[in-house]
Design an enzyme around this catalytic site. Structure first.
Site, PDB file in Angstrom:
ATOM      1  N   SER A 126       0.792  -1.228   0.000  1.00 17.85           N
ATOM      2  CA  SER A 126       0.000   0.000   0.000  1.00 17.85           C
ATOM      3  C   SER A 126       0.826   1.281   0.000  1.00 17.85           C
ATOM      4  O   SER A 126       0.315   2.333  -0.337  1.00 17.85           O
ATOM      5  CB  SER A 126      -0.944  -0.008   1.197  1.00 17.85           C
ATOM      6  OG  SER A 126      -0.205  -0.129   2.387  1.00 17.85           O
ATOM      7  N   HIS A 134      -5.475  -4.326  -1.790  1.00 16.74           N
ATOM      8  CA  HIS A 134      -5.311  -3.304  -2.831  1.00 16.74           C
ATOM      9  C   HIS A 134      -5.308  -3.898  -4.237  1.00 16.74           C
ATOM     10  O   HIS A 134      -5.129  -3.170  -5.214  1.00 16.74           O
ATOM     11  CB  HIS A 134      -4.030  -2.503  -2.605  1.00 16.74           C
ATOM     12  CG  HIS A 134      -4.184  -1.450  -1.558  1.00 16.74           C
ATOM     13  ND1 HIS A 134      -4.883  -0.286  -1.774  1.00 16.74           N
ATOM     14  CD2 HIS A 134      -3.772  -1.401  -0.271  1.00 16.74           C
ATOM     15  CE1 HIS A 134      -4.878   0.446  -0.668  1.00 16.74           C
ATOM     16  NE2 HIS A 134      -4.206  -0.205   0.255  1.00 16.74           N
ATOM     17  N   LYS A 136     -12.494  -1.587  -0.344  1.00 19.83           N
ATOM     18  CA  LYS A 136     -11.743  -0.662  -1.192  1.00 19.83           C
ATOM     19  C   LYS A 136     -12.430  -0.561  -2.557  1.00 19.83           C
ATOM     20  O   LYS A 136     -13.447   0.102  -2.667  1.00 19.83           O
ATOM     21  CB  LYS A 136     -10.282  -1.079  -1.237  1.00 19.83           C
ATOM     22  CG  LYS A 136      -9.631  -0.830   0.134  1.00 19.83           C
ATOM     23  CD  LYS A 136      -8.200  -1.211   0.272  1.00 19.83           C
ATOM     24  CE  LYS A 136      -7.679  -0.708   1.621  1.00 19.83           C
ATOM     25  NZ  LYS A 136      -6.800  -1.630   2.290  1.00 19.83           N
TER      26      LYS A 136
HETATM   27  C1  LIG Z   1      -6.865  -1.923   3.795  1.00 21.67           C
HETATM   28  C2  LIG Z   1      -6.157  -3.168   4.023  1.00 21.67           C
HETATM   29  C3  LIG Z   1      -6.686  -4.152   4.885  1.00 21.67           C
HETATM   30  C4  LIG Z   1      -7.913  -3.912   5.686  1.00 21.67           C
HETATM   31  O1  LIG Z   1      -9.062  -4.057   4.928  1.00 21.67           O
HETATM   32  P1  LIG Z   1     -10.442  -3.511   5.509  1.00 21.67           P
HETATM   33  O2  LIG Z   1     -11.461  -4.189   4.694  1.00 21.67           O
HETATM   34  O3  LIG Z   1     -10.406  -2.021   5.336  1.00 21.67           O
HETATM   35  O4  LIG Z   1     -10.491  -3.899   6.932  1.00 21.67           O
HETATM   36  C5  LIG Z   1      -6.025  -5.353   5.004  1.00 21.67           C
HETATM   37  N1  LIG Z   1      -4.880  -5.593   4.337  1.00 21.67           N
HETATM   38  C6  LIG Z   1      -4.337  -4.674   3.518  1.00 21.67           C
HETATM   39  C7  LIG Z   1      -3.086  -5.004   2.789  1.00 21.67           C
HETATM   40  C8  LIG Z   1      -4.942  -3.429   3.334  1.00 21.67           C
HETATM   41  O5  LIG Z   1      -4.394  -2.537   2.537  1.00 21.67           O
END
Ligand SMILES: *Cc1c(COP(=O)(O)O)cnc(C)c1O
Length: 479
Positions: free
Chosen positions: A267, A295, A325
């Site tokens: 990320s 992502h 996301k």
């Molecule tokens: C955003 C993210 C999460 C968390 O996901 P949510 O559905 O927002 O709880 C988990 N792992 C990674 C790599 C992320 O970027």
């Protein structure tokens, strides 16, 4: 501990005797307190928060008392003293908050005063939004909103229970069925978020006698998921396959299950994990493969089905995805074998002990997955990548350092953390929101603003954003 020497002069003996009695009394006192503190659960906190200070101030610290837990006796004693001091919770909170301020990382939350979109109203200002994970623009998509409203009419606003009691509605089953087809795996289990999906699956797969090998830059939810297990842990250098092999080799034959876990797309840098090599190594060393595609969900692979599809990998054990996301709502899922899903249904703690998604969420996710597999979905996916290429090329042409990104996450690396924050503020004043990111989230000299383009940014939005980057970048002498 101490001896009273009969051959020493009486005066000295008396002092020694007093010292000795003192020592014995202190030892008893310490021993009792350790026990009480441990039982009341205050022991650890005192050791960390107060022990150090007391250690510096109190000569008693060097007293050689019992050594439970292998903690240095001086620190041990400090903790009793600390824990005994009248403790003000408010003082503790002030201390913590002030420490954040001193480090320059204290912040207030930006307020979004419109739906998330290519342009949003943030803190009273209309700006081009380059910081949402709403890759395909689905968070405010009419089809998803309609599905959510309809589901509320049909099913109400809550599910009423955890999945395993009576919180599994027909739509929960339908979403899992649909995701199973989408992911081409045997089974899918949906959880409340990507964060809980990681905790859920790691908690089921890993136990005493197992080993987890984790990329150094893995997401906090993987790290926390691992912390909740009793498995042994090892870390390999970010995306470094030689280092992963070194760890695998060093631990060969020592554990029951060995799990290799990685983010699919990282990320902060927008780079992609080398899954094909990880799969090869896993096969060779008999390890289980797990990828967190938060992502990559909706972004990489056929119809946005993730990194495993992106690389065309045949066998991969565990794929975690998010619905929060690109999918536009909230939730997480584990796409895996039927057997692991069955075991998770019985053992995964977030699944067992936290209420299932409300109907509106389930219905919007269902609508999103259908949309991903439609012509419109294909178009959005294509637009996302066109926008990504256009914006990345624009930043590079201006002379910005965009690191090693291969995805819509494009960092603009400026070096110093304070400079990154100032860059972000100036961009905001000029009409672009791009989050500044500094140490400890990234290395000290790798401060940056992070941009994420979405399918719903128009060409005009992105051209304007590039103009603003150029203008602000020049005035700050970054380019
Ligand atoms: C955003 C993210 C999460 C968390 O996901 P949510 O559905 O927002 O709880 C988990 N792992 C990674 C790599 C992320 O970027």
């Amino acid at each position: 501990m101490c001896k009273v020497g009969l051959v020493t002069p009486p005066a000295k003996s008396a002092i020694k005797l007093i010292n000795c009695l003192q020592n014995i009394l202190q030892a008893v006192f310490i021993f009792r307190l350790t026990k009480t503190l441990k039982q009341s659960g205050r022991f650890m906190r005192a050791r960390i928060e107060i022990g150090y200070k007391a250690h510096q101030q109190t000569p008693l610290m060097h007293y050689n008392a019992s050594e439970p837990d292998g903690v240095r006796p001086s620190v041990q004693l400090a903790c009793y003293l600390g824990a005994m001091m009248p403790h003000s919770f408010e003082a503790y909170l002030d201390e913590q908050l002030n420490s954040l301020r001193e480090q320059g990382v204290f912040r207030t939350l930006r307020e979004l005063q419109s739906p998330t979109g290519p342009r949003s109203t943030i803190d009273g200002k209309s700006v081009i939004n380059l910081s949402s994970n709403n890759y395909l623009g689905l968070a405010n998509h009419p089809a998803l909103k309609a599905a959510a409203i309809k589901a509320i009419e049909e099913w109400g606003v809550g599910s009423g229970a955890v999945r395993t009691i009576i919180g599994t509605m027909s739509i929960h089953e339908e979403l899992e069925q649909r995701l199973t087809e989408f992911k081409h795996t045997e089974a899918v289990l949906v959880l409340q978020s990507g964060f809980t999906a990681n905790a859920a699956v790691l908690g089921v797969v890993l136990n005493d006698g197992d080993l987890v090998i984790s990329d150094a830059l893995n997401h906090a939810s993987i790290i926390d998921g691992i912390r909740l297990t009793k498995a042994a842990r090892a870390v390999y250098q970010h995306n470094d396959m030689a280092d992963l092999e070194r760890v695998l080799q060093a631990n060969q034959g020592k554990y029951r299950n060995t799990v290799i876990v990685t983010d699919g797309v990282f990320s902060m840098d927008g780079d992609i994990a080398p899954l094909p090599r990880i799969a090869e190594l896993a096969e060779h060393y008999g390890a289980i493969t797990m990828v967190d595609d938060a992502h990559a969900s909706g972004v990489l692979g056929k119809n946005g089905s993730g990194t495993v599809s992106h690389y065309g990998i045949k066998h991969w054990d565990i794929q975690v995805g998010t619905l929060s996301k690109a999918i536009g709502a909230v939730g997480g899922y584990v796409a895996t074998s039927s057997k692991l899903r069955q075991l998770m249904e019985h053992r995964a703690r977030p699944f067992l002990f936290s209420t299932s998604h409300p109907p509106a969420v389930v219905a919007s996710c269902l609508a999103a997955i259908k949309l991903l597999q439609s012509v419109e979905g294909e178009q959005l996916h294509q637009q996302l990548w066109e926008n990504t290429k256009f914006f990345k090329a624009g930043l590079n042409k201006l002379g910005f350092n965009t690191g090693i990104s291969e995805t819509p996450i494009t960092p603009v690396i400026v070096g110093d953390g304070a400079k990154a924050m100032q860059f972000s503020d100036s961009l905001f004043q000029a009409g672009v929101f791009a989050q500044g990111i500094a140490f400890p989230t990234v290395a000290k000299d790798k401060g940056r603003v992070r941009t994420i383009v979405t399918a719903s940014h128009s060409n005009a939005d992105l051209a304007e954003a590039l103009n603003i980057f150029e203008h602000v970048g020049r005035s700050m002498q970054l380019i």
